[in-house]
Write a protein that holds these residues in place. Structure first.
Motif, mmCIF file in Angstrom:
data_model
loop_
_atom_site.group_PDB
_atom_site.id
_atom_site.type_symbol
_atom_site.label_atom_id
_atom_site.label_comp_id
_atom_site.label_asym_id
_atom_site.label_seq_id
_atom_site.Cartn_x
_atom_site.Cartn_y
_atom_site.Cartn_z
ATOM 1 N N PHE A 167 -0.121 -5.765 6.154
ATOM 2 C CA PHE A 167 -1.595 -6.223 6.304
ATOM 3 C C PHE A 167 -1.478 -7.407 7.475
ATOM 4 N N VAL A 212 -9.647 -12.742 -2.543
ATOM 5 C CA VAL A 212 -8.671 -11.546 -3.125
ATOM 6 C C VAL A 212 -7.791 -12.215 -4.095
ATOM 7 N N ASP A 234 -11.516 3.611 6.681
ATOM 8 C CA ASP A 234 -10.712 2.977 5.319
ATOM 9 C C ASP A 234 -10.247 1.391 5.754
ATOM 10 N N ASN A 235 -10.811 0.863 6.878
ATOM 11 C CA ASN A 235 -10.462 -0.676 7.104
ATOM 12 C C ASN A 235 -8.772 -0.745 7.395
ATOM 13 N N MET A 236 -8.597 0.170 8.192
ATOM 14 C CA MET A 236 -7.187 0.223 8.669
ATOM 15 C C MET A 236 -6.967 0.184 10.123
ATOM 16 N N CYS A 250 -4.299 -6.973 -3.193
ATOM 17 C CA CYS A 250 -5.265 -5.723 -2.267
ATOM 18 C C CYS A 250 -4.551 -4.295 -2.954
ATOM 19 N N LEU A 272 0.842 -1.293 0.206
ATOM 20 C CA LEU A 272 0.097 -0.065 -0.104
ATOM 21 C C LEU A 272 0.627 1.270 0.049
ATOM 22 N N CYS A 288 -3.338 -2.597 7.355
ATOM 23 C CA CYS A 288 -4.648 -2.868 6.450
ATOM 24 C C CYS A 288 -5.354 -4.394 6.827
ATOM 25 N N LEU A 289 -6.696 -3.951 7.240
ATOM 26 C CA LEU A 289 -7.368 -5.261 7.443
ATOM 27 C C LEU A 289 -8.030 -6.044 6.400
ATOM 28 N N ASP A 290 -7.862 -5.522 4.984
ATOM 29 C CA ASP A 290 -8.627 -6.078 3.935
ATOM 30 C C ASP A 290 -8.535 -7.565 3.826
ATOM 31 N N LEU A 291 -7.739 -8.185 4.389
ATOM 32 C CA LEU A 291 -7.528 -9.785 4.074
ATOM 33 C C LEU A 291 -8.146 -10.533 5.278
ATOM 34 N N VAL A 292 -8.654 -9.844 6.468
ATOM 35 C CA VAL A 292 -9.291 -10.439 7.412
ATOM 36 C C VAL A 292 -10.695 -10.140 7.880
ATOM 37 N N THR A 293 -11.236 -11.056 8.647
ATOM 38 C CA THR A 293 -12.751 -10.616 8.892
ATOM 39 C C THR A 293 -12.709 -10.720 10.419
ATOM 40 N N ALA A 350 -1.682 -9.572 -0.292
ATOM 41 C CA ALA A 350 -1.352 -8.378 -0.155
ATOM 42 C C ALA A 350 -0.872 -7.431 -1.186
ATOM 43 N N SER A 364 -7.359 -18.592 5.259
ATOM 44 C CA SER A 364 -8.166 -17.363 5.186
ATOM 45 C C SER A 364 -9.132 -17.315 4.029
ATOM 46 N N LYS A 390 -10.945 -15.124 3.318
ATOM 47 C CA LYS A 390 -11.148 -13.474 2.665
ATOM 48 C C LYS A 390 -9.716 -13.555 1.718
ATOM 49 N N ALA A 391 -8.639 -13.777 2.198
ATOM 50 C CA ALA A 391 -7.395 -13.515 1.449
ATOM 51 C C ALA A 391 -7.334 -14.500 0.429
ATOM 52 N N ARG A 419 -7.044 -1.726 -4.548
ATOM 53 C CA ARG A 419 -7.272 -0.280 -3.966
ATOM 54 C C ARG A 419 -6.879 0.779 -4.857
#
Ligand code: SF4
Lengths: 369, 80
Positions: free
Chosen positions: B49, A261, B15-17, A148, A118, B30-35, A145, A255, A257-258, A152
């Motif tokens: 991440f 993605v 922003d999910n951080m 992502c 990022l 960043c929390l985009d990869l977890v729930t 990552a 995971s 979610k990962a 983004r």
């Protein structure tokens, strides 16, 4: 540090070592797949503490080491034509076929180290007048990552950001190694952080098709010792299966979610592995829908497609990466090839076998011979 | 490069951080990869991440087992 220090406790290590000594019967050659494990083994001296029957073979799990030289050449070409090239710190000194990114930077190219993907997106956002290319490497741990970053960048509608990717997968390279008639591998230490993403099911083929037990393991000394003990127990009890030692972080399903993605951004493709060669369906390419963010597409016409002849001095690199030889078999190890002046990729990343051994054992080299 | 280190979530921001304490250093993660990550959870941090939430119950169980290992050989446990 919580969830670190308790796995470095010397007294528990003594207890585990005693249990291992009791159970060790006959030689056991354990391949640790992940470069992070190689590093941890040398740092804590586990290779010397364990009974002599137990030997570690170092696997191909350093993403920096297996990134093809041509990818480095391509990053240099893009930096030289005026792009800002961002990458993880380890990639800077990796020799391509015409020098490294660090050398390109010394000649004036704009090469920047980022801590995470990022950060590269942020640079593109701030410097909207420049083209930003993120040289992204990694196994299943880092691939999500890096994906992502693309998601983004799309959400921000960035037109000046793209990813020059080299993403590789663990299971296909293991199959490739196991094709050799005598691998000398009796068991595996499975990659802990890759498995936090993909889960433990992906390795079932190791016991089921190849008769090799696997223990997915954390990265502290007690984690590794417990894993060795678990492998010995499997052997003693006549079991051969996938077990998880790193239970605090690895779930069977990984995971979701990962994985989602990764699935959204990448598709599986054939991939070249440095030091090993091409392996079918062993890498991840960027899907059609994201071609605007794929540097290989975007700059297709300007990029070299093949590396020049590799440095002939680095001839054992490939065998070291595959665990067939150790760095001590390489005449260049410590004589010419050092972390400051690496001939091959294994000497660059701290997770490369040569660099890990050099850092922690160079002094004992003569003794070990 | 595949290194991931545990840290405690201090605050979840827009922003999910998240602000995560990693060994005493505050990092934006960043929390985009977890729930389902909440404040005070421990997460494994990898290249900026959160990769996975640490299962604290499982860790406690494992710690007990390791303790038992240590109890196994009091004589050899000299703290070296
Ligand atoms: S010591 Fe250097 S030249 Fe030898 S195998 Fe390792 S990286 Fe290659």
């Amino acid at each position: 540090m919580r969830y670190v220090d308790e796995y470095r406790e010397p007294k528990a290590a003594q207890g585990l070592l005693a249990a291992i000594r009791d159970l060790a019967a006959g030689p056991l050659r354990v391949m640790e797949i992940c470069g992070g494990h190689t590093h941890a083994i040398y740092r804590s001296g586990l290779d010397q503490l364990l009974p002599a029957e137990i030997r570690f073979l170092h696997g191909p799990g350093c993403p920096v080491c297996v990134t093809p030289a041509v990818r480095v050449d391509q990053a240099i070409a893009l930096a030289e034509r005026g792009c800002i090239v961002c990458t993880y710190g380890d990639m800077l000194r990796v020799p391509g076929s015409r020098g490294s990114l660090r050398q390109a930077a010394a000649r004036g190219a704009d090469v920047r180290i980022v801590y995470g993907s990022l950060d590269a997106v942020e640079i593109a956002r701030r410097e909207s007048g420049r083209e930003v290319v993120f040289l992204a490497v990694g196994f299943e741990t880092t691939a999500p990552a890096n994906a992502c970053a693309i998601l983004r960048a799309r959400a921000l509608d960035l037109r000046n950001f793209s990813v020059l990717g080299s993403h590789v997968l663990v299971p296909p390279v293991l199959r490739h190694l196991l094709k050799a008639p005598d691998t000398g591998i009796d068991a595996f230490i499975g990659p802990g952080h890759v498995s936090t993403v993909v889960g433990s099911e992906d390795y079932r083929f190791l016991p089921e098709e190849y008769g090799k037990p696997v223990v997915i393991t954390g990265f502290e000394p007690l984690d590794l010792l417990e894993a060795v003990l678990m492998l010995l127990r499997q052997k003693a009890e006549g079991r051969c299966e996938v077990e998880v030692q790193y239970r605090r972080a690895v779930r069977a399903e990984g995971s979701p979610k990962a994985r989602a993605v990764m699935e959204e951004v990448y598709r599986v493709q054939d991939q070249e592995w440095r030091g090993i060669g091409p392996i079918p369906r062993s890498g991840l390419g960027i899907r059609e829908a994201f071609h605007a963010f794929d540097a290989l597409r975007r700059y297709e016409r300007d990029l070299p497609v093949e590396a020049e002849e590799e440095d002939a001095r680095a001839y054992t690199c490939g065998e070291v990466i595959q665990g067939v030889k150790t760095p001590l078999d390489c005449p260049a190890f410590g004589f010419g090839c050092t972390p400051e002046h690496p001939f091959g990729p294994g000497m660059v990343s701290s997770e490369g076998t040569c660099a890990a051994l050099y850092r922690y054992r160079h002094m004992d080299r003569e003794v070990m011979r | 490069m595949c290194l991931a280190v545990p840290g405690r979530v201090l605050e979840i921001t827009e922003d999910n951080m998240a602000v995560v304490d990693v060994g005493g250093v505050r990092r934006m993660v960043c929390l985009d990869l977890v729930t389902d990550v909440r404040v005070d959870d421990y997460v494994l941090v990898h290249v900026g991440f959160a990769l996975q939430r640490i299962d604290q119950q499982e860790a406690a169980r494992q710690a007990e087992q390791l303790q038992a290992m240590f109890a196994r050989e009091p004589g050899g446990a000299d703290g070296t």
